[in-house]
Scaffold this motif. Sequence first.
Motif, mmCIF file in Angstrom:
data_model
loop_
_atom_site.group_PDB
_atom_site.id
_atom_site.type_symbol
_atom_site.label_atom_id
_atom_site.label_comp_id
_atom_site.label_asym_id
_atom_site.label_seq_id
_atom_site.Cartn_x
_atom_site.Cartn_y
_atom_site.Cartn_z
ATOM 1 N N ASP A 96 46.987 39.519 49.846
ATOM 2 C CA ASP A 96 47.105 40.743 49.044
ATOM 3 C C ASP A 96 46.950 40.466 47.554
ATOM 4 O O ASP A 96 46.312 41.249 46.840
ATOM 5 N N THR A 97 47.512 39.363 47.046
ATOM 6 C CA THR A 97 47.401 39.094 45.610
ATOM 7 C C THR A 97 45.949 38.846 45.211
ATOM 8 O O THR A 97 45.570 39.106 44.071
ATOM 9 N N HIS A 98 45.133 38.355 46.138
ATOM 10 C CA HIS A 98 43.745 38.018 45.825
ATOM 11 C C HIS A 98 42.747 39.027 46.405
ATOM 12 O O HIS A 98 41.555 38.736 46.489
ATOM 13 N N ASP A 99 43.241 40.199 46.767
ATOM 14 C CA ASP A 99 42.366 41.175 47.420
ATOM 15 C C ASP A 99 41.204 41.605 46.522
ATOM 16 O O ASP A 99 40.061 41.723 46.992
ATOM 17 N N LEU A 100 41.446 41.831 45.241
ATOM 18 C CA LEU A 100 40.350 42.220 44.350
ATOM 19 C C LEU A 100 39.345 41.081 44.188
ATOM 20 O O LEU A 100 38.128 41.320 44.106
ATOM 21 N N VAL A 101 39.831 39.854 44.157
ATOM 22 C CA VAL A 101 38.939 38.698 44.027
ATOM 23 C C VAL A 101 38.022 38.596 45.238
ATOM 24 O O VAL A 101 36.796 38.457 45.114
ATOM 25 N N THR A 102 38.605 38.671 46.429
ATOM 26 C CA THR A 102 37.803 38.488 47.638
ATOM 27 C C THR A 102 36.884 39.680 47.885
ATOM 28 O O THR A 102 35.769 39.515 48.394
ATOM 29 N N ARG A 103 37.323 40.874 47.517
ATOM 30 C CA ARG A 103 36.431 42.032 47.616
ATOM 31 C C ARG A 103 35.210 41.859 46.709
ATOM 32 O O ARG A 103 34.065 42.136 47.115
ATOM 33 N N ARG A 104 35.438 41.401 45.502
ATOM 34 C CA ARG A 104 34.314 41.238 44.581
ATOM 35 C C ARG A 104 33.376 40.133 45.052
ATOM 36 O O ARG A 104 32.154 40.268 44.946
ATOM 37 N N LEU A 105 33.936 39.052 45.569
ATOM 38 C CA LEU A 105 33.080 37.982 46.083
ATOM 39 C C LEU A 105 32.190 38.496 47.202
ATOM 40 O O LEU A 105 30.991 38.175 47.254
ATOM 41 N N SER A 106 32.751 39.295 48.108
ATOM 42 C CA SER A 106 31.944 39.828 49.197
ATOM 43 C C SER A 106 30.880 40.787 48.680
ATOM 44 O O SER A 106 29.708 40.703 49.058
ATOM 45 N N ARG A 107 31.274 41.677 47.789
ATOM 46 C CA ARG A 107 30.318 42.657 47.258
ATOM 47 C C ARG A 107 29.172 41.993 46.508
ATOM 48 O O ARG A 107 28.005 42.359 46.672
#
Length: 313
Positions: A96-107
């Motif tokens: 959860d703390t890294h959700d924005l990071v991993t979403r951006r990496l995927s996008r």
Amino acid sequence: MHNTPIDPDVTALLDELGPSSPVAAADLTGEELRQGARDAIAVFTRGAAPIPVHRVTDEFVQGRGGKIPVRLYHPETPTSVMVYLHGGAWITGGIDTHDLVTRRLSRDTGALVVSVDYRMLPEHPFPAPFDDAYDAVVWARSLHPGLPLLVAGDSAGGTLSACVALRARDGVDSPRIDGQVLVYPGIDDDLDAPSMRECRDCSRTSVEDLRFFLHQYASHEAAAGSAYALPGRAASLTGLPPAVVAVAGHDLLRSSEKEYARRLQDDGVSVTLLFDPELVHSWIDFAPRVPAADRAFTRLTDAVNDLVRRLPA
């Protein structure tokens, strides 16, 4: 030493956290450290809009130590599979703390990102975090066998990624790893490196706190001397997959990270070194609110895309 000052937006953001705690990390419980990290991430991501991806699923991987929670970020047509290991000194952080990071990496890379909620200290000493990371990579290899498989992570997660790459190189019947993405990783336990002296006042993490984290993780009996705990201990880096290594200028770990990148190159490994002189450790978490960190994130994903394009078919 370099003369570029810390980006003023970074200083302003860190000031929002209030004064540094006078309490040493060694005097806090694991849960107190985790709550502090969650509070900081809430500040770093305040007002950030969710990053859309095609589909998100939560699953479990059966590891040698039990079920490992993972979150998968599915693009419509994946270009690669990226196992992401979050930072947090092997004590804090999570999916959860890294959700924005991993979403951006995927996008931004088109990767199917597998974010791993590996077991952490102090409840689960080494090799538990490493075992979970490796077992998740073994599982991820089967998701799209025809696509490149990358290991990636920031800080302690970058350490785990580098160590998983070493284990995969050394093992029999290990998964083929095609690339490693190391964002300001912990490389060794050299607390006398030049950047340890030069950046003593750059970080909210003191050298003594760092000493505590490293001792908790890498001095455990099972970790002592092991390159699967700290990759800088490896005698040779020959045969490792191509690497992207991101280094922040104002980081206690800077010297060891640059030295590891040099060693990789000297041992014949293709390396893309990204150096951001105005940034500090943890900048990947600042990207929603710090333009310089946002630009660094774009350079990171551009480098990942270039690495994947250069892989043999």
